[in-house]
Motif scaffolding. Structure first.
Motif, PDB file in Angstrom:
ATOM      1  N   LEU A  93     -12.538   4.128  10.487  1.00 33.94           N
ATOM      2  CA  LEU A  93     -12.421   2.722  10.147  1.00 33.94           C
ATOM      3  C   LEU A  93     -13.367   2.366   9.008  1.00 33.94           C
ATOM      4  O   LEU A  93     -13.015   1.604   8.108  1.00 33.94           O
ATOM      5  CB  LEU A  93     -12.715   1.846  11.373  1.00 33.94           C
ATOM      6  N   SER A 140       0.824  -1.210   0.000  1.00 41.95           N
ATOM      7  CA  SER A 140       0.000   0.000   0.000  1.00 41.95           C
ATOM      8  C   SER A 140       0.854   1.254   0.000  1.00 41.95           C
ATOM      9  O   SER A 140       0.465   2.272  -0.554  1.00 41.95           O
ATOM     10  CB  SER A 140      -0.923   0.013   1.202  1.00 41.95           C
ATOM     11  N   GLN A 141       2.017   1.154   0.621  1.00 38.15           N
ATOM     12  CA  GLN A 141       2.897   2.315   0.633  1.00 38.15           C
ATOM     13  C   GLN A 141       3.206   2.766  -0.792  1.00 38.15           C
ATOM     14  O   GLN A 141       3.217   3.952  -1.088  1.00 38.15           O
ATOM     15  CB  GLN A 141       4.205   1.984   1.345  1.00 38.15           C
ATOM     16  N   GLN A 170       7.197  10.672   1.880  1.00 33.41           N
ATOM     17  CA  GLN A 170       6.536   9.449   1.438  1.00 33.41           C
ATOM     18  C   GLN A 170       7.410   8.685   0.457  1.00 33.41           C
ATOM     19  O   GLN A 170       7.532   7.475   0.523  1.00 33.41           O
ATOM     20  CB  GLN A 170       5.205   9.778   0.763  1.00 33.41           C
ATOM     21  N   THR A 182      -2.548   8.885   1.500  1.00 24.37           N
ATOM     22  CA  THR A 182      -1.965   8.027   2.529  1.00 24.37           C
ATOM     23  C   THR A 182      -3.024   7.258   3.305  1.00 24.37           C
ATOM     24  O   THR A 182      -2.712   6.338   4.028  1.00 24.37           O
ATOM     25  CB  THR A 182      -1.157   8.861   3.544  1.00 24.37           C
ATOM     26  N   TYR A 183      -4.280   7.672   3.162  1.00 28.11           N
ATOM     27  CA  TYR A 183      -5.347   7.084   3.973  1.00 28.11           C
ATOM     28  C   TYR A 183      -5.044   7.198   5.460  1.00 28.11           C
ATOM     29  O   TYR A 183      -5.336   6.287   6.226  1.00 28.11           O
ATOM     30  CB  TYR A 183      -5.616   5.633   3.564  1.00 28.11           C
ATOM     31  N   VAL A 184      -4.423   8.290   5.787  1.00 30.29           N
ATOM     32  CA  VAL A 184      -4.138   8.571   7.185  1.00 30.29           C
ATOM     33  C   VAL A 184      -4.574   9.999   7.465  1.00 30.29           C
ATOM     34  O   VAL A 184      -4.331  10.891   6.657  1.00 30.29           O
ATOM     35  CB  VAL A 184      -2.634   8.447   7.476  1.00 30.29           C
ATOM     36  N   ILE A 211       2.739   8.250  15.919  1.00 32.07           N
ATOM     37  CA  ILE A 211       2.020   7.043  16.287  1.00 32.07           C
ATOM     38  C   ILE A 211       0.621   6.968  15.694  1.00 32.07           C
ATOM     39  O   ILE A 211      -0.133   7.930  15.685  1.00 32.07           O
ATOM     40  CB  ILE A 211       1.951   6.862  17.820  1.00 32.07           C
ATOM     41  N   LEU A 212       0.349   5.804  15.137  1.00 31.49           N
ATOM     42  CA  LEU A 212      -0.987   5.486  14.662  1.00 31.49           C
ATOM     43  C   LEU A 212      -1.741   4.894  15.832  1.00 31.49           C
ATOM     44  O   LEU A 212      -1.255   3.982  16.482  1.00 31.49           O
ATOM     45  CB  LEU A 212      -0.924   4.445  13.549  1.00 31.49           C
ATOM     46  N   LEU A 213      -2.928   5.409  16.073  1.00 33.41           N
ATOM     47  CA  LEU A 213      -3.679   4.934  17.215  1.00 33.41           C
ATOM     48  C   LEU A 213      -4.844   4.056  16.795  1.00 33.41           C
ATOM     49  O   LEU A 213      -5.540   4.341  15.838  1.00 33.41           O
ATOM     50  CB  LEU A 213      -4.234   6.119  18.009  1.00 33.41           C
ATOM     51  N   LYS A 223      -1.254  -2.872   6.671  1.00 35.09           N
ATOM     52  CA  LYS A 223      -1.395  -2.218   5.366  1.00 35.09           C
ATOM     53  C   LYS A 223      -0.602  -0.925   5.327  1.00 35.09           C
ATOM     54  O   LYS A 223      -0.011  -0.580   4.316  1.00 35.09           O
ATOM     55  CB  LYS A 223      -2.873  -1.887   5.120  1.00 35.09           C
ATOM     56  N   GLN A 224      -0.603  -0.223   6.414  1.00 30.14           N
ATOM     57  CA  GLN A 224       0.125   1.045   6.476  1.00 30.14           C
ATOM     58  C   GLN A 224       1.623   0.832   6.605  1.00 30.14           C
ATOM     59  O   GLN A 224       2.380   1.773   6.614  1.00 30.14           O
ATOM     60  CB  GLN A 224      -0.388   1.886   7.646  1.00 30.14           C
ATOM     61  N   LYS A 256      -0.594   9.626  -4.342  1.00 27.59           N
ATOM     62  CA  LYS A 256      -0.450  10.803  -3.484  1.00 27.59           C
ATOM     63  C   LYS A 256      -1.540  10.858  -2.424  1.00 27.59           C
ATOM     64  O   LYS A 256      -2.111  11.903  -2.137  1.00 27.59           O
ATOM     65  CB  LYS A 256      -0.477  12.093  -4.296  1.00 27.59           C
ATOM     66  N   ARG A 263       2.595  13.419   5.304  1.00 23.47           N
ATOM     67  CA  ARG A 263       1.634  13.624   4.236  1.00 23.47           C
ATOM     68  C   ARG A 263       0.248  13.078   4.564  1.00 23.47           C
ATOM     69  O   ARG A 263      -0.340  12.317   3.777  1.00 23.47           O
ATOM     70  CB  ARG A 263       2.115  12.975   2.943  1.00 23.47           C
ATOM     71  N   THR A 275      -6.911   5.434   8.850  1.00 25.27           N
ATOM     72  CA  THR A 275      -6.371   5.257  10.188  1.00 25.27           C
ATOM     73  C   THR A 275      -5.922   6.618  10.689  1.00 25.27           C
ATOM     74  O   THR A 275      -5.717   7.542   9.907  1.00 25.27           O
ATOM     75  CB  THR A 275      -5.183   4.283  10.199  1.00 25.27           C
ATOM     76  N   ILE A 276      -5.775   6.725  11.996  1.00 29.52           N
ATOM     77  CA  ILE A 276      -5.492   8.047  12.539  1.00 29.52           C
ATOM     78  C   ILE A 276      -4.147   8.137  13.241  1.00 29.52           C
ATOM     79  O   ILE A 276      -3.769   7.282  14.019  1.00 29.52           O
ATOM     80  CB  ILE A 276      -6.622   8.533  13.467  1.00 29.52           C
ATOM     81  N   LEU A 277      -3.449   9.180  12.893  1.00 35.27           N
ATOM     82  CA  LEU A 277      -2.209   9.521  13.576  1.00 35.27           C
ATOM     83  C   LEU A 277      -2.580  10.406  14.746  1.00 35.27           C
ATOM     84  O   LEU A 277      -3.308  11.380  14.580  1.00 35.27           O
ATOM     85  CB  LEU A 277      -1.287  10.314  12.651  1.00 35.27           C
ATOM     86  N   PHE A 331      -0.051   4.206  -2.316  1.00 29.28           N
ATOM     87  CA  PHE A 331      -0.325   5.516  -1.738  1.00 29.28           C
ATOM     88  C   PHE A 331       0.624   6.556  -2.330  1.00 29.28           C
ATOM     89  O   PHE A 331       0.246   7.679  -2.632  1.00 29.28           O
ATOM     90  CB  PHE A 331      -0.137   5.489  -0.222  1.00 29.28           C
ATOM     91  N   PHE A 332       1.861   6.134  -2.494  1.00 26.15           N
ATOM     92  CA  PHE A 332       2.867   7.045  -3.016  1.00 26.15           C
ATOM     93  C   PHE A 332       2.503   7.516  -4.421  1.00 26.15           C
ATOM     94  O   PHE A 332       2.582   8.704  -4.735  1.00 26.15           O
ATOM     95  CB  PHE A 332       4.217   6.331  -3.009  1.00 26.15           C
TER      96      PHE A 332
END
Lengths: 340, 340
Positions: A90, A53-54, B54, A63-65, B96-98, B117-118, A61, A119, A95-97, A57-58
């Motif tokens: 979710l 996925s990296q 990235q 990241t799904y973050v 950190i991803l939470l 995945k990340q 452009k 990013r 996902t969350i940073l 995503f790259f």
DNA sequence: ACTGCTTGCGCAAACGAGTGCGCAATTTGG
DNA sequence: CCAAATTGCGCACTCGTTTGCGCAAGCAGT
């Protein structure tokens, strides 16, 4: 042994086809023959291939973050907000940073910078109580990273934000106390810099004025939300000859500290003076003297709503649509009086 | 206007040099002439160039992100642990991803999958109370993603883990109660699946046995940490003819529910029965009946230590060193009796 | 003047995947 | 039976950056 993760290339080599064929076979492209398709898919399964996925995503452009910055997650208000954000995230495969500012401006900037480096696709933030300067957010614009502010929002219009209508809520609180016969209503507010403090104060003043009684600014204290500062405020309020018979505190944590002061100084809680507060945290149901009423601000819903708006903004960006306006979402706050 | 972010390529084109020269100039490579170097660096500054992390992470196969999974961040124990993790993470340029499992096994798996995945560089996890099967962690091995378990750790040796020595701590608790004259000491434990429950129970049994009194398993209850289940446990303990005169609860939240039951059933707290607990959360200093003693488990330190170990593991992986052994870090727990 | 070393820079491959285009081979239609 | 359409697949480029290697020019030593 199998040190290397299987890639599309690896599959291509083993099957003597090109990488593009493998790529298309895996995404079920119509121009790939059934035989090749199954051969590829079977080998992929066998090798336990999972796309990197990296890499995707790259290229995309994306990241799904998303980054979430808030003062303290230990405060239930914020952890509930995160729960709202995470739940929705979710569902959208996000996902969350997480980053805590600990109410420190420099740290807020640092975290924001780290998120920018990562990013993130978007940012949801509740400002630190020190933040009264907003230039560090501008650099996100260059990266086209959308921002949604929630609860502790900046005082100007040109941002997307989610917050409770605390002015109205505070009027409701004043009314409630008034109906119970209270006339000397004190108000322990938070730092001026927080927009929410201003909202609360406006509501307080409007509420009192609406009752045709004079606003006594001696009854209004301002704190920085620390225990010491709250105790100081209480001291100021109760050292006078005409102390308040009701106190509205900035939030449940301030309430706890105020009550602690009252207990230490033998002020009879709920007899001499009634405490009410904002937030309505679950934990207050266990404390010795919970607020007799609390303005619920629905942190979960605020979190959800913020995420919803952020998803909208990201979608708009991907489709290169420009949004006509700024999201300005007011969540109604309600006064909760039933306590266990 | 300037829609595109400046890249190394862009700089190269403008300066009529190759991308490799630009890359090297920016990283101060000795083989690049001073003239070119400054030309490149100046233009980079002018364009506000920032390297696309990235892309770099992708090449390096690193993300500088670690995943943290825990049951609930609203529990102060965990939010403190995160604070420890985050503090150290920032120092090492990690973010950190939470993910919260909400004590749900399926959700734990989902979050873990999202983190995989990340391509996180590592994972720190405190297991959900439902987790008694560990195969989903194996897939991380394939990706060579190191895992550090903390507090709620799996019951076997071959993992890296950080936790408190609750057996010793529990013996200390029993001793303390014994010295205060208590002989009928009840124990409200957590779910069997959690390793920490077993540790506590072992300590309890060893503590009691050490006093040469018989262990009465009627005094041991097991809960799933919900309020209902705690109330049920209390009911079982106090409906007997010979109720306990001291209760040890699994943690401060269970304590709060137990005390709530006692209050509702007019059991005189601190007179008929003494409550002590694990965790020592700050919030308990505000409640009506805090535990008379609490076993501090230093969540901040646990978080820090976990992160420290994880950093070590990641470093080892980058240098292709293989570690000789599993980290098994026992943090000493201490009984805190001074309460405000 | 020839060898050898240093300085300064570019070429091209690499990371893992997606994709427009082109080229054969096969099938279809008239 | 020949032209057109379709099917099946590969080439080559892209994303942004790093890096080994090679090549040329300049310089010093003998």
């Amino acid at each position: 042994m199998e040190n290397k993760l299987p890639t599309i290339k690896e599959i291509a080599k083993r099957l003597n086809v090109s990488v593009s064929t493998v790529s298309r076979a895996l995404s079920d492209h119509p121009r790939i023959g059934l035989r090749t398709k199954t051969r590829v898919q079977e080998l992929a399964k066998e090798l336990n291939y999972e796309p990197n996925s990296q890499a995707i995503f790259f290229k995309q452009k994306k990241t799904y973050v998303i980054g979430v910055i808030l003062p303290y997650i230990r405060e239930e208000f914020f952890s509930e907000a995160i729960r709202g954000i995470e739940t929705l995230a979710l569902e959208h495969d996000y996902t969350i940073l997480l980053g805590q500012s600990f109410d420190d401006f420099e740290r807020e900037k640092k975290v924001l910078d780290a998120f920018k480096k990562q990013r993130v696709d978007g940012v949801i933030i509740s400002l630190s109580k020190q933040t009264n300067e907003y230039t560090h957010f501008e650099s996100l614009e260059k990266y086209e990273i959308p921002i949604v502010y929630f609860d502790r929002v900046p005082p100007f219009k040109q941002v997307h934000k989610v917050y409770c209508d605390l002015r109205k809520g505070t009027i409701e609180m004043v009314n409630w106390l008034f109906n119970k016969g209270h006339r000397r209503i004190a108000f322990i507010n938070g730092p001026d810099k927080i927009h929410a403090s201003k909202e609360r104060l406006d509501g307080y003043i409007d509420g009192i004025s609406g009752k045709k009684i004079k606003v006594d600014m001696q009854l209004v204290e301002r704190t920085d939300l620390t225990k010491e500062s709250t105790h100081k405020a209480m001291e100021n309020l109760f050292k006078t000859k005409n102390p308040p018979n009701a106190v509205i505190t900035f939030n449940d944590y301030v309430h706890l500290d105020a009550v602690q002061y009252a207990k230490q100084h033998h002020i009879k809680i709920n007899k001499e003076v009634l405490f009410i507060s904002y937030a309505n945290l679950p934990v207050t149901s266990y404390v010795a003297h919970p607020p007799m009423a609390s303005l619920e601000q629905y942190p979960f819903r605020q979190g959800e709503k913020s995420m919803e708006i952020l998803m909208e903004l990201i979608k708009a960006k991907n489709e290169k649509r420009t949004l006509k306006a700024w999201f300005d979402e007011k969540i109604p706050a309600t006064l909760i009086t039933t306590r266990s």
